[in-house]
Motif scaffolding. Structure first.
Motif, PDB file in Angstrom:
ATOM      1  N   ARG A 163      -5.910  -2.823  -4.323  1.00  0.00           N
ATOM      2  CA  ARG A 163      -7.167  -3.326  -4.872  1.00  0.00           C
ATOM      3  C   ARG A 163      -7.134  -4.849  -4.799  1.00  0.00           C
ATOM      4  NH1 ARG A 163      -8.544  -0.568 -10.125  1.00  0.00           N
ATOM      5  NH2 ARG A 163      -6.629  -1.602 -10.863  1.00  0.00           N
TER       6      ARG A 163
ATOM      7  N   VAL B 196       1.092   4.011  -3.060  1.00  0.00           N
ATOM      8  CA  VAL B 196       0.796   5.431  -2.852  1.00  0.00           C
ATOM      9  C   VAL B 196       1.979   6.283  -3.297  1.00  0.00           C
ATOM     10  CG1 VAL B 196       0.382   7.188  -1.089  1.00  0.00           C
ATOM     11  CG2 VAL B 196      -0.878   5.028  -1.010  1.00  0.00           C
TER      12      VAL B 196
ATOM     13  N   ALA C 156      -9.180  -1.707   3.115  1.00  0.00           N
ATOM     14  CA  ALA C 156      -9.264  -0.311   3.534  1.00  0.00           C
ATOM     15  C   ALA C 156      -7.957   0.441   3.304  1.00  0.00           C
ATOM     16  CB  ALA C 156      -9.638  -0.241   5.021  1.00  0.00           C
ATOM     17  N   LEU C 157      -6.888  -0.280   2.965  1.00  0.00           N
ATOM     18  CA  LEU C 157      -5.599   0.361   2.735  1.00  0.00           C
ATOM     19  C   LEU C 157      -5.603   1.112   1.408  1.00  0.00           C
ATOM     20  CD1 LEU C 157      -3.249  -2.561   3.848  1.00  0.00           C
ATOM     21  CD2 LEU C 157      -3.663  -0.428   5.101  1.00  0.00           C
ATOM     22  N   GLU C 158      -5.051   2.291   1.427  1.00  0.00           N
ATOM     23  CA  GLU C 158      -4.996   3.110   0.219  1.00  0.00           C
ATOM     24  C   GLU C 158      -4.065   2.473  -0.813  1.00  0.00           C
ATOM     25  OE1 GLU C 158      -4.109   7.801  -0.996  1.00  0.00           O
ATOM     26  OE2 GLU C 158      -3.780   7.082   1.060  1.00  0.00           O
ATOM     27  N   GLY C 159      -4.454   2.557  -2.068  1.00  0.00           N
ATOM     28  CA  GLY C 159      -3.590   2.074  -3.139  1.00  0.00           C
ATOM     29  C   GLY C 159      -3.601   0.583  -3.343  1.00  0.00           C
TER      30      GLY C 159
ATOM     31  N   THR D 113      -2.369   2.119  -8.260  1.00  0.00           N
ATOM     32  CA  THR D 113      -3.097   1.114  -7.500  1.00  0.00           C
ATOM     33  C   THR D 113      -2.470  -0.246  -7.756  1.00  0.00           C
ATOM     34  OG1 THR D 113      -5.168   2.357  -7.611  1.00  0.00           O
ATOM     35  CG2 THR D 113      -5.334   0.006  -7.137  1.00  0.00           C
TER      36      THR D 113
ATOM     37  N   SER E 171       0.829  -1.210   0.000  1.00  0.00           N
ATOM     38  CA  SER E 171       0.000   0.000   0.000  1.00  0.00           C
ATOM     39  C   SER E 171       0.858   1.252   0.000  1.00  0.00           C
ATOM     40  CB  SER E 171      -0.923  -0.009   1.217  1.00  0.00           C
ATOM     41  OG  SER E 171      -1.531   1.248   1.413  1.00  0.00           O
TER      42      SER E 171
END
Length: 234
Positions: A160, A118, A155-158, A123, A114
């Motif tokens: 999928r 970022v 829920a972690l950014e970046g 992603t 993640s």
């Protein structure tokens, strides 16, 4: 060498895949990842010529070396997967080279991916690895807690999450194999129903020795090496 082998092996494997789908009553397509571990770049090119577009590597260094050689030949539409264990200190090296990481097996690894995604402004597509066999030698989240793990990681950014991956025990016991694949499929269905961040695109399970059973039990992606390319080179 590889092109000649694949002209024989791939049609036979494709037929067996379709027959397994029919036996299992599966309507979904099955995606094949051609695993070229220990084989040279020529194996990748032969697989591509045979119509296979996904190449899987177990080891980071092999991925780096093969991508460098294949990319120099400008092969369009080839997708690279890392299917083996990924150490956190290799994430920065691997992420720009991979279209899909199959083996996200801990929260700490997911957090590292993640953070790097970022940093790169992209992603990262991943599969969450589950340990459906209970073997201590295999990594991954337990099937009973898979939905909770997927919700947490999603829920972690970046990041999928495109599905789940598992590795069955290396055994000829069909009931053990079916039990492992069935438990993973149930976890996959629970994740799809309960985790909003989960994209149920791929259920990656099954290799050269057990892919037909995996497909009968619901696999939508199989990882095939030896059955396509022959025994691994040293």
């Amino acid at each position: 060498m590889y092109e000649a082998r694949l002209k024989e092996s791939w049609p036979a494997v494709a037929r067996r895949i379709e027959e397994a789908r029919s036996r299992g009553g599966r309507a979904n397509d099955v995606t094949v990842v051609a695993v070229t571990k220990t084989h040279p770049p020529a194996a990748v090119l032969a697989a591509y010529a045979a119509g296979l577009r996904m190449c899987g590597e177990n080891r980071v260094q092999e991925l780096v070396e093969k991508r460098e050689e294949i990319d120099a030949q400008a092969v369009p539409g080839l997708h690279w997967h890392l299917i083996g264990h990924l150490q956190r200190n290799k994430v920065r090296q691997v992420l720009p080279l991979c279209d899909l990481i199959h083996s996200v097996d801990t929260d700490r690894l997911a957090a590292e991916i993640s953070a790097e995604a970022v940093r790169l402004g992209r992603t990262a597509d991943v599969l969450v690895q589950v340990n459906a066999s209970g073997e201590e030698t295999k990594g991954g989240f337990g099937v009973e807690g898979a939905a909770e793990a997927v919700a947490r990681l999603g829920a972690l950014e970046g990041l999928r999450i495109r599905g789940l991956m598992t590795m069955a025990p290396f055994t000829d016991d069909e009931q053990v194999l079916r039990g492992t694949f069935r438990a993973t499929r149930r976890a996959f269905e629970e994740c799809a129903a309960q985790a909003s961040a989960f994209a149920p695109d791929y259920l990656s399970m099954g290799m050269s020795n057990d892919f037909e059973i995996a497909i009968e039990e619901g696999a939508t992606m199989v990882r095939l090496g030896t059955i396509l390319f022959g025994e691994r080179q040293q």
